[in-house]
Design a protein around this motif. Structure first.
Motif, PDB file in Angstrom:
ATOM      1  N   GLY A 388       0.819  -1.213   0.000  1.00  0.00           N
ATOM      2  CA  GLY A 388       0.000   0.000   0.000  1.00  0.00           C
ATOM      3  C   GLY A 388       0.847   1.254   0.000  1.00  0.00           C
ATOM      4  N   ILE A 389       1.897   1.260   0.794  1.00  0.00           N
ATOM      5  CA  ILE A 389       2.791   2.423   0.820  1.00  0.00           C
ATOM      6  C   ILE A 389       3.516   2.572  -0.511  1.00  0.00           C
ATOM      7  CG2 ILE A 389       4.851   3.384   1.913  1.00  0.00           C
ATOM      8  CD1 ILE A 389       3.922   2.019   4.521  1.00  0.00           C
ATOM      9  N   LEU A 390       3.960   1.415  -1.081  1.00  0.00           N
ATOM     10  CA  LEU A 390       4.751   1.460  -2.314  1.00  0.00           C
ATOM     11  C   LEU A 390       3.956   2.053  -3.469  1.00  0.00           C
ATOM     12  CD1 LEU A 390       7.378   0.733  -3.780  1.00  0.00           C
ATOM     13  CD2 LEU A 390       6.407  -1.538  -4.221  1.00  0.00           C
ATOM     14  N   PHE A 391       2.775   1.511  -3.743  1.00  0.00           N
ATOM     15  CA  PHE A 391       2.042   2.036  -4.894  1.00  0.00           C
ATOM     16  C   PHE A 391       1.335   3.350  -4.563  1.00  0.00           C
ATOM     17  CE2 PHE A 391      -1.304  -0.988  -3.324  1.00  0.00           C
ATOM     18  CZ  PHE A 391      -2.331  -0.077  -3.091  1.00  0.00           C
ATOM     19  N   GLY A 392       1.236   3.680  -3.257  1.00  0.00           N
ATOM     20  CA  GLY A 392       0.631   4.957  -2.881  1.00  0.00           C
ATOM     21  C   GLY A 392       1.571   6.130  -3.041  1.00  0.00           C
ATOM     22  N   LEU A 393       2.869   5.869  -3.171  1.00  0.00           N
ATOM     23  CA  LEU A 393       3.826   6.970  -3.290  1.00  0.00           C
ATOM     24  C   LEU A 393       3.666   7.723  -4.608  1.00  0.00           C
ATOM     25  CD1 LEU A 393       7.062   5.340  -1.825  1.00  0.00           C
ATOM     26  CD2 LEU A 393       5.577   7.042  -0.755  1.00  0.00           C
ATOM     27  N   ALA A 394       3.245   7.011  -5.685  1.00  0.00           N
ATOM     28  CA  ALA A 394       3.125   7.666  -6.991  1.00  0.00           C
ATOM     29  C   ALA A 394       2.068   8.774  -6.975  1.00  0.00           C
ATOM     30  CB  ALA A 394       2.815   6.633  -8.070  1.00  0.00           C
ATOM     31  N   PRO A 395       0.828   8.511  -6.546  1.00  0.00           N
ATOM     32  CA  PRO A 395      -0.144   9.616  -6.492  1.00  0.00           C
ATOM     33  C   PRO A 395       0.237  10.691  -5.487  1.00  0.00           C
ATOM     34  CG  PRO A 395      -1.083   7.604  -5.556  1.00  0.00           C
ATOM     35  CD  PRO A 395       0.185   7.213  -6.229  1.00  0.00           C
ATOM     36  N   VAL A 396       0.921  10.306  -4.399  1.00  0.00           N
ATOM     37  CA  VAL A 396       1.365  11.314  -3.432  1.00  0.00           C
ATOM     38  C   VAL A 396       2.366  12.256  -4.090  1.00  0.00           C
ATOM     39  CG1 VAL A 396       2.711  11.661  -1.320  1.00  0.00           C
ATOM     40  CG2 VAL A 396       0.893   9.958  -1.368  1.00  0.00           C
ATOM     41  N   TRP A 397       3.327  11.681  -4.806  1.00  0.00           N
ATOM     42  CA  TRP A 397       4.333  12.490  -5.500  1.00  0.00           C
ATOM     43  C   TRP A 397       3.654  13.436  -6.500  1.00  0.00           C
ATOM     44  CZ3 TRP A 397       9.416  13.514  -5.176  1.00  0.00           C
ATOM     45  CH2 TRP A 397      10.041  14.094  -6.287  1.00  0.00           C
ATOM     46  N   ARG A 398       2.682  12.914  -7.210  1.00  0.00           N
ATOM     47  CA  ARG A 398       1.966  13.733  -8.199  1.00  0.00           C
ATOM     48  C   ARG A 398       1.215  14.877  -7.504  1.00  0.00           C
ATOM     49  NH1 ARG A 398       1.441  15.185 -13.583  1.00  0.00           N
ATOM     50  NH2 ARG A 398      -0.704  15.810 -13.994  1.00  0.00           N
ATOM     51  N   ALA A 399       0.591  14.562  -6.382  1.00  0.00           N
ATOM     52  CA  ALA A 399      -0.237  15.566  -5.709  1.00  0.00           C
ATOM     53  C   ALA A 399       0.592  16.684  -5.096  1.00  0.00           C
ATOM     54  CB  ALA A 399      -1.086  14.895  -4.628  1.00  0.00           C
ATOM     55  N   ILE A 400       1.729  16.354  -4.491  1.00  0.00           N
ATOM     56  CA  ILE A 400       2.499  17.393  -3.797  1.00  0.00           C
ATOM     57  C   ILE A 400       3.325  18.226  -4.769  1.00  0.00           C
ATOM     58  CG2 ILE A 400       2.579  16.071  -1.657  1.00  0.00           C
ATOM     59  CD1 ILE A 400       5.409  15.260  -2.273  1.00  0.00           C
ATOM     60  N   HIS A 401       3.422  17.799  -6.035  1.00  0.00           N
ATOM     61  CA  HIS A 401       4.113  18.599  -7.048  1.00  0.00           C
ATOM     62  C   HIS A 401       3.115  19.245  -8.020  1.00  0.00           C
ATOM     63  CE1 HIS A 401       7.529  16.214  -5.569  1.00  0.00           C
ATOM     64  NE2 HIS A 401       8.287  17.220  -6.013  1.00  0.00           N
ATOM     65  N   LEU A 402       1.902  19.443  -7.563  1.00  0.00           N
ATOM     66  CA  LEU A 402       0.845  19.988  -8.402  1.00  0.00           C
ATOM     67  C   LEU A 402       1.056  21.492  -8.635  1.00  0.00           C
ATOM     68  CD1 LEU A 402      -1.827  18.937  -9.652  1.00  0.00           C
ATOM     69  CD2 LEU A 402      -2.975  19.805  -7.606  1.00  0.00           C
ATOM     70  N   ASP A 403       0.808  21.922  -9.845  1.00  0.00           N
ATOM     71  CA  ASP A 403       0.841  23.359 -10.190  1.00  0.00           C
ATOM     72  C   ASP A 403      -0.545  23.934  -9.906  1.00  0.00           C
ATOM     73  OD1 ASP A 403       0.748  25.864 -11.479  1.00  0.00           O
ATOM     74  OD2 ASP A 403       2.337  25.242 -12.875  1.00  0.00           O
ATOM     75  N   LEU A 404      -0.663  24.706  -8.818  1.00  0.00           N
ATOM     76  CA  LEU A 404      -1.979  25.204  -8.396  1.00  0.00           C
ATOM     77  C   LEU A 404      -2.614  26.108  -9.444  1.00  0.00           C
ATOM     78  CD1 LEU A 404      -1.418  26.048  -4.604  1.00  0.00           C
ATOM     79  CD2 LEU A 404      -2.403  23.997  -5.628  1.00  0.00           C
ATOM     80  N   ASN A 405      -1.828  27.027 -10.025  1.00  0.00           N
ATOM     81  CA  ASN A 405      -2.399  27.976 -10.976  1.00  0.00           C
ATOM     82  C   ASN A 405      -3.012  27.250 -12.172  1.00  0.00           C
ATOM     83  OD1 ASN A 405      -1.733  30.260  -9.508  1.00  0.00           O
ATOM     84  ND2 ASN A 405       0.328  30.387 -10.400  1.00  0.00           N
ATOM     85  N   ASN A 406      -2.238  26.361 -12.789  1.00  0.00           N
ATOM     86  CA  ASN A 406      -2.750  25.643 -13.958  1.00  0.00           C
ATOM     87  C   ASN A 406      -3.951  24.780 -13.607  1.00  0.00           C
ATOM     88  OD1 ASN A 406      -0.931  26.751 -15.734  1.00  0.00           O
ATOM     89  ND2 ASN A 406       0.565  25.075 -15.538  1.00  0.00           N
ATOM     90  N   SER A 407      -3.905  24.118 -12.455  1.00  0.00           N
ATOM     91  CA  SER A 407      -4.998  23.215 -12.064  1.00  0.00           C
ATOM     92  C   SER A 407      -6.281  23.990 -11.825  1.00  0.00           C
ATOM     93  CB  SER A 407      -4.622  22.433 -10.802  1.00  0.00           C
ATOM     94  OG  SER A 407      -3.545  21.577 -11.078  1.00  0.00           O
ATOM     95  N   LEU A 408      -6.184  25.131 -11.157  1.00  0.00           N
ATOM     96  CA  LEU A 408      -7.388  25.904 -10.881  1.00  0.00           C
ATOM     97  C   LEU A 408      -7.922  26.559 -12.146  1.00  0.00           C
ATOM     98  CD1 LEU A 408      -6.370  27.529  -7.474  1.00  0.00           C
ATOM     99  CD2 LEU A 408      -8.055  25.720  -7.851  1.00  0.00           C
ATOM    100  N   LYS A 409      -6.995  27.029 -13.031  1.00  0.00           N
ATOM    101  CA  LYS A 409      -7.443  27.645 -14.281  1.00  0.00           C
ATOM    102  C   LYS A 409      -8.043  26.620 -15.232  1.00  0.00           C
ATOM    103  CE  LYS A 409      -3.574  29.822 -15.182  1.00  0.00           C
ATOM    104  NZ  LYS A 409      -2.585  30.646 -15.933  1.00  0.00           N
ATOM    105  N   ALA A 410      -7.582  25.341 -15.155  1.00  0.00           N
ATOM    106  CA  ALA A 410      -8.076  24.313 -16.083  1.00  0.00           C
ATOM    107  C   ALA A 410      -9.504  23.911 -15.774  1.00  0.00           C
ATOM    108  CB  ALA A 410      -7.180  23.076 -16.046  1.00  0.00           C
ATOM    109  N   GLY A 411     -10.006  24.380 -14.675  1.00  0.00           N
ATOM    110  CA  GLY A 411     -11.400  24.067 -14.344  1.00  0.00           C
ATOM    111  C   GLY A 411     -11.635  22.607 -14.089  1.00  0.00           C
ATOM    112  N   GLY A 412     -10.605  21.951 -13.619  1.00  0.00           N
ATOM    113  CA  GLY A 412     -10.744  20.533 -13.313  1.00  0.00           C
ATOM    114  C   GLY A 412     -10.316  19.651 -14.420  1.00  0.00           C
ATOM    115  N   ARG A 413      -9.997  20.160 -15.622  1.00  0.00           N
ATOM    116  CA  ARG A 413      -9.595  19.312 -16.754  1.00  0.00           C
ATOM    117  C   ARG A 413      -8.094  19.155 -16.686  1.00  0.00           C
ATOM    118  NH1 ARG A 413     -12.800  18.081 -20.566  1.00  0.00           N
ATOM    119  NH2 ARG A 413     -11.107  18.002 -22.080  1.00  0.00           N
ATOM    120  N   SER A 414      -7.652  18.339 -15.779  1.00  0.00           N
ATOM    121  CA  SER A 414      -6.245  18.156 -15.559  1.00  0.00           C
ATOM    122  C   SER A 414      -5.599  17.537 -16.746  1.00  0.00           C
ATOM    123  CB  SER A 414      -6.030  17.266 -14.337  1.00  0.00           C
ATOM    124  OG  SER A 414      -6.590  16.035 -14.532  1.00  0.00           O
ATOM    125  N   GLY A 415      -4.346  17.793 -16.873  1.00  0.00           N
ATOM    126  CA  GLY A 415      -3.572  17.218 -17.933  1.00  0.00           C
ATOM    127  C   GLY A 415      -3.551  18.071 -19.147  1.00  0.00           C
TER     128      GLY A 415
END
Length: 813
Positions: A388-415
């Motif tokens: 659980g810890i091993l495969f959980g690290l990938a989404p954690v890494w993605r979440a803590i390196h999130l670009d807030l400006n782009n994510s909020l401006k994208a209106g939820g359409r990530s990527g």
């Protein structure tokens, strides 16, 4: 505590919200964790858990060996036991024992029992305790004492209906009376792995005294005993081995043994485990790779789900949630998912162990002791938590390196903010897919090697025909068979009766049937051949009836088979195999030559037959000799009957004819020769099947992982694809673009997998037959299969990309 409960409740809601995805991920983890738990339970029982005897690490067996003669494990004699007893400085206790089959009579039907004649110290060394009565006594180690028998709990219950008054009663074994002096406790057992025998036995059920007379030291040729020892405290196996090496050198000089003769000390744990250790570790490594692939797959799926929650994470972060809070929430979800997978994995493990017991590969010792105990449960919990810890690290890494400006401006359409159809913009996903492909290829190549090895082994001719052949063992242990003539007449009459049965084309008997686990060899002398100083000539020794070779369809190369005229009154004759003839008479005719045990009683070679795979298709046996049954009587024989068609002969009719000759004879081990051949390949079949199943599952996970990444990439790049199409890109251009990205990933994974496979398959070399661990065909064919699967997994989302409507894609933007 409140925060943890809040995280737990939220994680439960998120898993229920994506129920289908949760089930898919939990199923992948269940198979990976369950396979690890099942294999670990076997490893725990055989390699980690001590044997059920007092201080098992100090128990060992002494074996003889003569590598120069191709003998790597041989049974010692009473004379060699006494030499060790007098001269060793390393053993606290010693015991001599001999296992054999006895016949219990005095009942409605005679019963075959596996018995052990042993000195009194043996049961004491192995920690046996009486349920009733007593154990063997030291005074029973010398001749002249009343004959007694100690019963196992299983024999007492099965054969004597748990008779509480069994003590003091007389039972008849091989026509001799024995007084029952004790019944052992239920949990005590000695298996054939602890006390290997020259004939195939299972579990020992009756224990008899083994008195040694004053002349026992002179009995040096009767090498079919076991020697069990307990090392003195603080004496290592290496020190004890050095001690018996000196004794063996003196025995070699005194008995004029082969120059390579020696004695070898094998710990009881190592003897029980045998050559299963490497196969188990290979399987454990394989299931570990499967679990890593499952983790990478689940991590990719969680990344996909996390990408859809980028706006949620961005809002929580903007409202003041720290990265530790976000990480704890995501890890709680992944650990909960892993624990669900682990719980389901226990069911998979239980089902797997049930299947293993049903398949019964034949070479797994202590199979009945293997199960899901507390150690396995803690292992499963630990693996689930770590997973659980091993495969959980990938989404954690993605979440803590999130670009807030782009994510909020994208209106939820990530990527979409990343822009462009390039995997380099999704490096973590690409790395996970490459890891899956790499590990999958390593597993596939390992499975491919085992499968090719198994196919090669199956194609080895055994030297006889198995179709339409029924076999069984006969034990004629009545006192009247101490007369050799009675034995000969008994088997001669069986020959006559069985051969007249309808549907029987030929029938014969042999002392050691191929692939039945029976062994027998000894030293001989050969006319015209002088042994080099310090060398012996060892051969396989078998006794056969005149029609045995016809019944087994063993080909005659030169001379003749035995005939009804080769009786005890006629000159002694012998048949040798082709390997024997080619070794000593490559350019001459061996017919008419002589060999002997005693120079006063020479045997004339009358025939040469084909070579038979006696001990397994993968084993080259010694040169073989067949002595005529009518000149060398043996009470225990295998009967072989060949039908006039490929159907199995009627066993009931044959057994009835045997009992018509003598009702006290015991017939057992009724099996077709095809079954014996099939079971002789059980270990190889089990290993190749298990590894093949793991590799197939790994391939499926890798294909799903690649498909998932490419599908995600296509869905997140809809605008870019729409722009390309609007600017004139043709469907073929779009298809090529997507496939190229996927195959670039596959190429990296395959290249890394080839390097990894070249390294790890070396440990499998001892498990392979007829091919090398670097088999070119396997290393070429398996990557091609993986590449084809990868192409299919990439082509499906690529085809979907070609159907993107540019107007719809641009309007949505």
């Amino acid at each position: 505590m409140h925060i943890w409960l809040q995280d737990f409740r939220y994680a439960m809601r998120m898993l229920r919200k994506n129920a289908v995805l949760t089930v898919v991920m939990a199923a992948s983890l269940a198979i990976g964790i369950g396979a690890n738990s099942a294999i670990f339970s076997v490893v725990d029982t055989l390699l980690l858990r001590p044997l059920p005897y007092p201080q098992p690490d100090r128990l060992a067996n002494v074996w003889l060996h003569s590598p120069g003669l191709g003998i790597f494990r041989d049974w010692p004699s009473p004379g060699e036991y006494i030499d060790l007893q007098k001269e060793n400085h390393s053993f606290e206790q010693m015991a001599l024992a001999q296992s054999r089959t006895v016949v219990l009579t005095g009942r409605e039907q005679p019963e075959r029992i596996d018995a052990l004649r042993a000195q009194s110290t043996l049961l004491e060394m192995l920690g046996a305790k009486p349920l009733m009565g007593r154990l063997l006594l030291p005074e029973e180690d010398t001749p002249g004492k009343p004959t007694v028998a100690i019963l196992s709990y299983r024999a007492w219950r099965k054969l004597f209906n748990s008779d509480p008054g069994i003590l003091g009663k007389s039972i008849t074994l091989d026509g001799k009376p024995f007084i029952v002096a004790g019944v052992l406790q239920r949990d005590f057992m000695i298996s054939s792995e602890v006390m290997p025998s020259e004939e195939p036995l299972d579990k020992l059920d009756v224990f008899l005294p083994l008195p040694l007379a004053a002349d026992a030291e002179q009995k040096r040729g009767d090498e079919n005993y076991n020697i069990l020892v307990r090392l003195k405290p603080k004496v290592s196996v290496q020190q004890a081995q050095a001690d018996i090496d000196l004794i063996a050198s003196r025995v070699r000089e005194k008995d004029k043994r082969d120059a390579t003769f020696g004695m070898h000390l094998v710990t009881l744990q190592e003897q029980v485990v045998g050559d299963v250790r490497r196969a188990l570790l290979v399987l454990l490594g394989s299931v570990s790779l499967v679990l890593l692939i499952a983790c990478a797959n689940v991590a990719n799926l969680l990344l996909t789900r996390t990408a859809g929650r980028e706006k949620e994470v961005a809002i929580r972060t903007a409202l003041g949630a720290g990265w530790q809070r976000i990480a704890r929430q995501l890890l709680t979800e992944s650990i909960l998912l892993a624990l669900v997978g682990g719980a389901a994995g226990l069911l998979v493990a239980q089902a797997s162990l049930y299947a293993v017991r049903k398949i019964n590969p034949g070479d797994i010792p202590r199979l009945e002791d293997i199960g899901l105990n507390g150690t396995v449960l803690w292992f499963t919990f630990g693996v689930s938590l770590a997973t659980g810890i091993l495969f959980g690290l990938a989404p954690v890494w993605r979440a803590i390196h999130l670009d807030l400006n782009n994510s909020l401006k994208a209106g939820g359409r990530s990527g979409q903010s990343d822009g462009g159809f390039r995997l380099r913009r999704h490096r973590l996903r690409g790395l996970l897919v490459v890891s899956e492909l790499t590990l999958s290829l390593m597993l596939l190549i390992g499975a491919g090697l085992l499968v090719r090895s198994f196919v090669r082994l199956q194609s080895v001719p055994p030297g006889f025909s198995t179709a339409g052949v029924l076999t069984m063992q006969i034990a004629a242990n009545d006192p009247k068979y101490r007369d050799e003539k009675a034995v000969m007449n008994f088997y001669r009459e069986i020959d006559q009766r069985v051969s007249r049965l309808p549907g029987i084309r030929s029938e014969g008997q042999v002392s050691a049937l191929p692939l039945a686990g029976a062994v027998g060899w000894g030293g001989i002398h050969l006319e015209g051949y002088t042994l080099p100083p310090g060398r012996e000539l060892q051969v396989d020794i078998r006794t056969a009836s005149p029609d045995y070779f016809r019944a087994m369809e063993i080909p005659l190369i030169q001379g003749r088979f035995f005939s009804e005229h080769d009786t005890a009154e006629m000159p002694q004759v012998v048949i040798i195999d082709e390997k024997f003839a080619q070794r000593f008479w490559p350019n001459d005719n061996p017919i008419g030559k002589h060999l002997w045990f005693d120079p006063k009683k020479p045997y004339t070679i009358v025939g040469v037959v084909g070579v038979v795979k006696q001990y397994g298709l993968e084993t080259d046996g010694k040169i073989a000799t067949y002595f005529c049954q009518q000149q060398n009587a043996e009470t225990g024989m295998f009967l072989v009957a060949r039908s006039s068609s490929d159907t199995t002969p009627p066993s009931a009719a044959i057994v009835r004819e045997i009992h018509e000759v003598d009702p006290t004879a015991v017939v057992y081990g009724v099996r077709t020769m095809q079954d014996r051949l099939y079971d002789s390949l059980a270990r190889q079949r089990f290993a190749s099947t298990m590894l093949g199943a793991f590799a197939s599952f790994a391939l499926l996970l890798a294909a799903v992982g690649l498909y998932g990444v490419m599908s995600y990439l296509v869905s997140q790049s809809t605008r870019d694809i729409g722009v390309r199409i609007a600017l004139g890109a043709r469907p073929g251009d779009i298809l090529g673009m997507v496939v190229r990205e996927g195959m670039e990933l596959s190429a990296v994974g395959i290249a890394a997998g080839l390097v990894g496979a070249a390294i790890v398959t070396r440990v499998m070399a001892s498990l392979l037959f007829g091919i090398s661990a670097m088999d070119v065909a396997t290393f070429a064919m398996v990557p091609a299969i993986l590449a084809a699967v990868a192409f299919a997994a990439t082509a499906i989302p690529a085809l979907r990309a070609t159907r993107v409507d540019p107007i719809v894609a641009l309007r949505e933007e």
